[in-house]
Design a protein around this motif. Structure first.
Motif, PDB file in Angstrom:
ATOM      1  N   ALA A  98      17.788 -37.837 -24.653  1.00 24.62           N
ATOM      2  CA  ALA A  98      19.167 -37.709 -24.180  1.00 24.62           C
ATOM      3  C   ALA A  98      19.908 -39.035 -24.256  1.00 24.62           C
ATOM      4  O   ALA A  98      21.107 -39.064 -24.570  1.00 24.62           O
ATOM      5  CB  ALA A  98      19.181 -37.195 -22.740  1.00 24.62           C
ATOM      6  N   TYR A  99      19.196 -40.147 -23.992  1.00 27.34           N
ATOM      7  CA  TYR A  99      19.882 -41.440 -23.967  1.00 27.34           C
ATOM      8  C   TYR A  99      19.874 -42.101 -25.346  1.00 27.34           C
ATOM      9  O   TYR A  99      20.929 -42.333 -25.937  1.00 27.34           O
ATOM     10  CB  TYR A  99      19.251 -42.366 -22.924  1.00 27.34           C
ATOM     11  N   TYR A 100      18.689 -42.438 -25.866  1.00 21.20           N
ATOM     12  CA  TYR A 100      18.660 -43.057 -27.199  1.00 21.20           C
ATOM     13  C   TYR A 100      17.237 -43.031 -27.742  1.00 21.20           C
ATOM     14  O   TYR A 100      16.342 -43.675 -27.190  1.00 21.20           O
ATOM     15  CB  TYR A 100      19.164 -44.496 -27.155  1.00 21.20           C
TER      16      TYR A 100
ATOM     17  N   THR B  86      19.030 -49.644 -36.382  1.00 20.81           N
ATOM     18  CA  THR B  86      19.960 -50.630 -36.937  1.00 20.81           C
ATOM     19  C   THR B  86      20.989 -49.995 -37.861  1.00 20.81           C
ATOM     20  O   THR B  86      21.873 -50.698 -38.361  1.00 20.81           O
ATOM     21  CB  THR B  86      19.205 -51.748 -37.683  1.00 20.81           C
ATOM     22  N   GLN B  87      20.896 -48.688 -38.058  1.00 23.48           N
ATOM     23  CA  GLN B  87      21.950 -47.992 -38.802  1.00 23.48           C
ATOM     24  C   GLN B  87      23.093 -47.576 -37.875  1.00 23.48           C
ATOM     25  O   GLN B  87      24.151 -47.160 -38.344  1.00 23.48           O
ATOM     26  CB  GLN B  87      21.371 -46.761 -39.502  1.00 23.48           C
ATOM     27  N   ASP B  88      22.881 -47.675 -36.571  1.00 25.31           N
ATOM     28  CA  ASP B  88      23.903 -47.356 -35.580  1.00 25.31           C
ATOM     29  C   ASP B  88      24.558 -48.633 -35.072  1.00 25.31           C
ATOM     30  O   ASP B  88      24.042 -49.737 -35.267  1.00 25.31           O
ATOM     31  CB  ASP B  88      23.283 -46.632 -34.378  1.00 25.31           C
TER      32      ASP B  88
ATOM     33  N   LEU C 142      27.677 -51.178 -26.867  1.00 22.62           N
ATOM     34  CA  LEU C 142      28.302 -49.914 -26.485  1.00 22.62           C
ATOM     35  C   LEU C 142      27.241 -48.951 -25.979  1.00 22.62           C
ATOM     36  O   LEU C 142      26.219 -48.739 -26.631  1.00 22.62           O
ATOM     37  CB  LEU C 142      29.036 -49.297 -27.688  1.00 22.62           C
ATOM     38  N   GLU C 143      27.492 -48.373 -24.798  1.00 16.78           N
ATOM     39  CA  GLU C 143      26.546 -47.456 -24.176  1.00 16.78           C
ATOM     40  C   GLU C 143      27.171 -46.067 -24.065  1.00 16.78           C
ATOM     41  O   GLU C 143      28.362 -45.937 -23.785  1.00 16.78           O
ATOM     42  CB  GLU C 143      26.166 -47.961 -22.783  1.00 16.78           C
ATOM     43  N   PRO C 144      26.376 -45.005 -24.277  1.00 19.49           N
ATOM     44  CA  PRO C 144      26.921 -43.641 -24.267  1.00 19.49           C
ATOM     45  C   PRO C 144      27.316 -43.181 -22.878  1.00 19.49           C
ATOM     46  O   PRO C 144      26.795 -43.665 -21.865  1.00 19.49           O
ATOM     47  CB  PRO C 144      25.753 -42.810 -24.823  1.00 19.49           C
TER      48      PRO C 144
END
Length: 486
Positions: free
Chosen positions: A27-29, A36-38, A386-388
């Motif tokens: 759910a988080y990451y 590293t593509q994000d 940046l955090e979701p």
């Protein structure tokens, strides 16, 4: 040369009854070699730095797992084994690495493993006895013997709020490169400060002490200085602040410098710990102050320390007092979010919010209001990262109270949480944020005053009251001078 890198990060509140399971990472990451593509988040900034630095030197790079979960209780044994084994399998299947760099948290605990980071690094060392192993850690790490034994280099964030992840990652890469070339031979000394508390680095005297740590790196032979603040809500023998000094081949210098800096930090103990108010005192202050916005931190329901993120103590208090012209965020309540989605923007709704996860949540609060906005895909800054935020809902109660709920446990870092929903904080008298300290830098810029509030909840900041069973009780602030009998 070949670099292998990975990230595994969560911060475990051993007092929380809510387990951390694989779906929490999903759910988080969770990325399988593609982080590293994000765009970078706090715990992937290091991977971006290391890839860029390695590729600039024409090194080959193997990127393994990145798994990050919002803090809660113990990670289940099956989840920890699956994540650890994926990293180890990737290591076995890759070319022999010369350098292994890991971004770990340092305060991860699993059901059958109290020292997750030490376990991972020891197993990696067994597979790659000759590699340079460097570990980047969160500032709230537990610095424990197994980690020190098997890692060559350990560096933690220096800032709280954490906005220096990239800087620390660059430092770690540079030292690993120097060790690989034979220029340095790291030796690590550690000093237990016997302090269990919370320390904000953005204001004096902690800001000044941080400069003392930086100055110590100018001592000939000293390579790096790290203060691990420790994570208070973990019942472990090693819980608490520890000073770490790395030198070039000089263990006595490392130990002496760590002791000198650690003792200096201990001398400042009554000054460096954060002051905070109890809930009624804080709300009295709000009512007595005409200017705004006043930012009040609901410290004890900080999901970033393993609290449920849905406690209702502050919400009940402000409604009982009849406070108006305020905004509050973020309440984690997936069921309430789903009910709002079903109704749609603009609808009037009655529902129970919060108080659902565990005993520290309090009780649900029945509210009636209008659904002002529903948004997905938003993020908030923590420093440059940046955090979701998950799916967000803005509810307006009584025409003057703006409440933000969501379906992803995350603390408030930045005013963007409100602004992206359409809430103008400049017009508010009171802004309540569920966070310990990470909100401070960005909110201090817009606030007339910031009140740190020790609300009821899972992570109350009064560390002297924590009911430790494994950690001995000879620590400050429970004991004024825990070194007195030495």
């Amino acid at each position: 040369m070949h670099l292998f890198m990975a990230t595994l990060s969560t911060e475990t509140n051993t007092f929380s009854p809510v387990p951390t399971i694989l779906s929490d990472y999903e759910a988080y990451y969770l990325r399988h070699g593609t982080a590293t593509q994000d765009a970078p988040n706090l715990m992937t900034e290091a991977l971006h730095v290391w890839r860029q630095r390695a590729e600039a030197l024409h090194w080959s790079v193997t990127e393994s797992l990145t798994a990050i979960a919002e803090p809660a209780g113990l990670t289940t044994a099956t989840t920890f084994d699956a994540l650890k084994n994926e990293i180890l399998d990737d290591l076995r299947n890759s070319a022999k690495p010369d350098v292994i760099l890991l971004q770990l948290h340092g305060a991860m605990v699993a059901e059958d493993e109290p020292d997750c980071e030490g376990r991972i690094v020891s197993e990696i060392r067994a597979l790659c006895p000759d590699a340079v192993i460097g570990v980047a850690l969160d500032l709230h790490c537990h610095l424990r013997p197994r980690l020190l034994e098997h890692a060559d280099l350990l560096i933690a964030f220096r800032e709280y709020p954490h906005d220096d992840a990239a800087a620390r990652a660059k430092e770690l890469f540079s030292l690993a490169k120097r060790q690989l070339s034979g220029e340095i031979s790291p030796q690590i000394g550690m000093f237990d400060c016997r302090m269990v508390s919370l320390f904000l680095t953005k204001t004096d005297p902690m800001r000044a002490f941080k400069k003392e740590m930086e100055a110590a790196e100018d001592i000939p032979g000293v390579l790096s200085v790290t203060l691990g603040h420790g994570f208070p809500w973990a019942d472990l023998p090693e819980t608490g602040a520890r000073m770490l000094v790395t030198t070039n081949g000089d263990l006595p210098l490392a130990q002496e410098t760590a002791k000198a800096l650690g003792q200096r930090f201990f001398e400042l103990r009554d000054e460096v710990a954060m002051a905070y108010s109890e809930l009624d005192e804080a709300l009295d202050q709000v009512e007595a102050t005409s200017s705004g916005p006043i930012v009040l931190a609901d410290m004890s329901d900080n999901s970033g320390a393993g609290a449920p993120g849905d406690s209702t103590y502050v919400l009940e208090a402000i409604l009982e007092r009849g406070l108006r012209n305020l905004a509050s965020a973020i309440y984690w309540d997936p069921d309430a979010v789903q009910a709002c989605v079903a109704m749609g923007e603009g609808a009037e709704i009655e529902l129970d919010v919060g108080g659902k996860v565990e005993v520290a949540s309090g009780r649900p609060v029945n509210i009636r209001g209008r659904i002002m906005a529903i948004k997905s895909g938003l993020k908030q800054h923590l420093g440059p990262a940046l955090e979701p935020l998950g799916r967000m809902v803005w509810l307006r109660l009584q025409g003057e109270i703006d409440l933000v709920i969501n379906d992803l446990r995350i603390q408030v870092y930045h005013p963007e949480v409100f602004e992206q929903m359409g809430i103008d904080l400049s017009q508010k008298h009171l802004v309540v944020v569920k966070s310990l300290f990470h909100f401070y830098t960005s909110f201090a810029e817009i606030a007339s005053d910031v009140i740190f509030c020790a609300t009821p909840g899972r992570v109350n900041p009064n560390t002297a009251r924590i009911e430790f069973k494994q950690r001995d009780l000879n620590f400050w602030p429970r004991v004024h001078d825990p070194f007195a009998l030495d």
